[in-house]
Design a protein around this motif. Structure first.
Motif, PDB file in Angstrom:
ATOM      1  N   SER A 238       0.842  -1.187   0.000  1.00 33.99           N
ATOM      2  CA  SER A 238       0.000   0.000   0.000  1.00 33.99           C
ATOM      3  C   SER A 238       0.886   1.248   0.000  1.00 33.99           C
ATOM      4  CB  SER A 238      -0.896  -0.001   1.238  1.00 33.99           C
ATOM      5  OG  SER A 238      -0.093   0.017   2.414  1.00 33.99           O
ATOM      6  N   LEU A 297      -3.595   4.181  -1.185  1.00 29.32           N
ATOM      7  CA  LEU A 297      -4.290   3.598  -0.030  1.00 29.32           C
ATOM      8  C   LEU A 297      -3.301   3.319   1.093  1.00 29.32           C
ATOM      9  CD1 LEU A 297      -6.444   0.895  -1.871  1.00 29.32           C
ATOM     10  CD2 LEU A 297      -7.114   3.246  -1.324  1.00 29.32           C
ATOM     11  N   ASP A 298      -3.746   3.506   2.339  1.00 31.42           N
ATOM     12  CA  ASP A 298      -2.919   3.012   3.444  1.00 31.42           C
ATOM     13  C   ASP A 298      -3.257   1.548   3.704  1.00 31.42           C
ATOM     14  OD1 ASP A 298      -5.225   2.864   5.099  1.00 31.42           O
ATOM     15  OD2 ASP A 298      -4.868   4.855   5.926  1.00 31.42           O
ATOM     16  N   GLU A 301      -6.900   0.658   4.917  1.00 33.58           N
ATOM     17  CA  GLU A 301      -7.923   0.781   3.893  1.00 33.58           C
ATOM     18  C   GLU A 301      -7.811  -0.332   2.857  1.00 33.58           C
ATOM     19  OE1 GLU A 301     -11.085   2.259   1.509  1.00 33.58           O
ATOM     20  OE2 GLU A 301     -10.550   2.370   3.633  1.00 33.58           O
ATOM     21  N   ARG A 304      -9.291  -3.397   4.372  1.00 30.61           N
ATOM     22  CA  ARG A 304     -10.747  -3.267   4.467  1.00 30.61           C
ATOM     23  C   ARG A 304     -11.398  -3.533   3.118  1.00 30.61           C
ATOM     24  NH1 ARG A 304     -14.805  -0.433   3.258  1.00 30.61           N
ATOM     25  NH2 ARG A 304     -13.577   1.049   2.014  1.00 30.61           N
ATOM     26  N   ARG A 305     -10.829  -2.968   2.060  1.00 31.31           N
ATOM     27  CA  ARG A 305     -11.405  -3.179   0.724  1.00 31.31           C
ATOM     28  C   ARG A 305     -11.304  -4.644   0.284  1.00 31.31           C
ATOM     29  NH1 ARG A 305      -9.932   1.858  -3.361  1.00 31.31           N
ATOM     30  NH2 ARG A 305     -10.559   3.564  -1.980  1.00 31.31           N
TER      31      ARG A 305
END
Length: 382
Positions: A238, A297-298, A301, A304-305
């Motif tokens: 990321s 994105l970190d 995130e 989560r995705r």
């Protein structure tokens, strides 16, 4: 509650990794394991390193819950002790160099002629025949001979497995073979002669790449954490450099990966990414697009995705992170064992037996139980 192998006596002339792993798992299940070691230092794996409070990490891992006796098997008096141990044993395990057990009178034919109920298990490097029968068989050498090194590593450089894969494979097959032989003996009264070798054991684990090569014409390419037949697959980072491993296995997942994770639904229409084979053929371009999309994105995130899209994923962890892995802590997988250098942390055995507590007895010093075993078997101690 009694452990499953309570009452089973295993006598093991063992060293290094393969045989000690097999016997330790028998000990985990309740077998009494008497480890026969050389005078003057014992199992040479005791001296591989000194990282566990002055003890070898290999030895502490492989030798809990055993008793250690030192015997010089070229000495007639110690040979008599050994014969008495075997006279009571249910299982004899050895991983001497080829022919050494027979020269010491400990070969399967020799021992089972007197005790056909004995389970005799030998572990060797390359088996009982063939041109490599007498070759040295250290783990790395077997990884090389079986082709594991050739498919491990990056495109630029092959690499050995970071764990002793050949030794572990042989130890696992010896463990399962002894369990099967104990069951057979319980039903027929007859023991068994078993032979396991590192080469055949690791080749069994090499089944997929061997079939891929024999019938596909080329071997799977070395691709780090990527996969020869699946894309996207492997380690991605990321924008904050969190390393995440992911795998997209089918077209439905590819669609959700584009829509939810990458936020690039237009990629689904590209013919060069339409099928798994297409994505593998265009892996470099695909990975470049994925890296660009994930750079914004970190780590939180991105994870989560991936979860929202139903894409298989994991954190790529360093070993220091694994020690405190939430899955280990959440399931109370760490416990303690005693050693000659004091108490250390150890993982509980991977076999969970309902209603049976794991056996986690001490790691012995070399020859620690010599006097007590000699007394038990009616031999004077010097």
């Amino acid at each position: 509650m009694l452990l499953p192998l309570d009452g089973v006596l295993v006598v093991s002339c063992e060293q290094a990794v393969a045989a000690p792993l097999a016997s330790r798992q028998l000990a985990d299940l309740g077998a009494r394991v008497i480890k026969v070691e050389r005078p003057g230092g014992g199992d040479f794996a005791r001296r591989y390193d000194r990282t566990v409070r002055g003890l070898s990490s290999h030895f502490v891992w492989l030798n809990r819950s055993k008793e250690s006796i030192t015997l010089d098997l070229k000495d007639p008096a110690d040979r008599a002790v050994m014969q008495d141990l075997i006279e009571r044993a249910d299982v004899f395990l050895q991983n001497y160099a080829p022919g050494a057990a027979e020269r010491l009178g400990l070969g399967a034919d020799q021992l089972r002629a007197a005790r056909p109920e004995l389970i005799h298990c030998s572990i060797s490097g390359y088996g009982t025949s063939g041109p490599l029968r007498d070759a040295k068989a250290y783990d790395l050498l077997v990884q090389a001979e079986t082709g594991l090194v050739s498919i491990t590593g990056s495109e630029d450089a092959p690499a050995k497995s970071g764990i002793p894969a050949a030794d572990i494979a042989a130890g696992m097959y010896a463990f399962s073979a002894v369990l099967a032989a104990l069951y057979q003996r319980a039903t027929t009264g007859t023991g068994a002669t078993l032979h396991v070798n590192l080469f055949d054991s690791l080749l069994e684990w090499m089944g997929y790449p061997l079939y891929y090569t024999r019938y596909g014409g080329t071997q799977p390419r070395r691709a780090g954490t990527s996969h020869a037949a699946i894309a996207p697959y492997g380690t991605y980072r990321s924008g904050d450099a969190t390393a995440v491993v992911l795998s997209v296995q089918n077209e439905r997942e590819w669609q959700r990966f584009c829509e939810i994770v990458l936020d690039r639904p237009e990629l689904m229409a590209r013919p060069d990414f339409a099928t798994q084979a297409d994505r593998v053929a265009h892996r470099a371009e695909l990975d470049e697009l994925i890296d660009a999309a994930l750079s914004g994105l970190d780590g939180g995130e991105l994870l989560r995705r991936l979860d929202a899209a139903g894409i298989a994923n994991a954190r790529q962890r360093e070993l220091a992170d694994v020690i405190d892995h939430p899955q280990l802590l959440g399931r109370d997988r760490w416990t303690s064992v005693d050693t000659p250098a004091g108490e250390v942390q150890a993982l509980r055995p991977p076999i969970e037996w309902s209603g049976v507590a794991a056996r986690m007895d001490p790691v012995p010093a070399a020859g620690e139980h010599t006097r007590s075993i000699l007394a038990e078997f009616g031999h004077p101690s010097s």
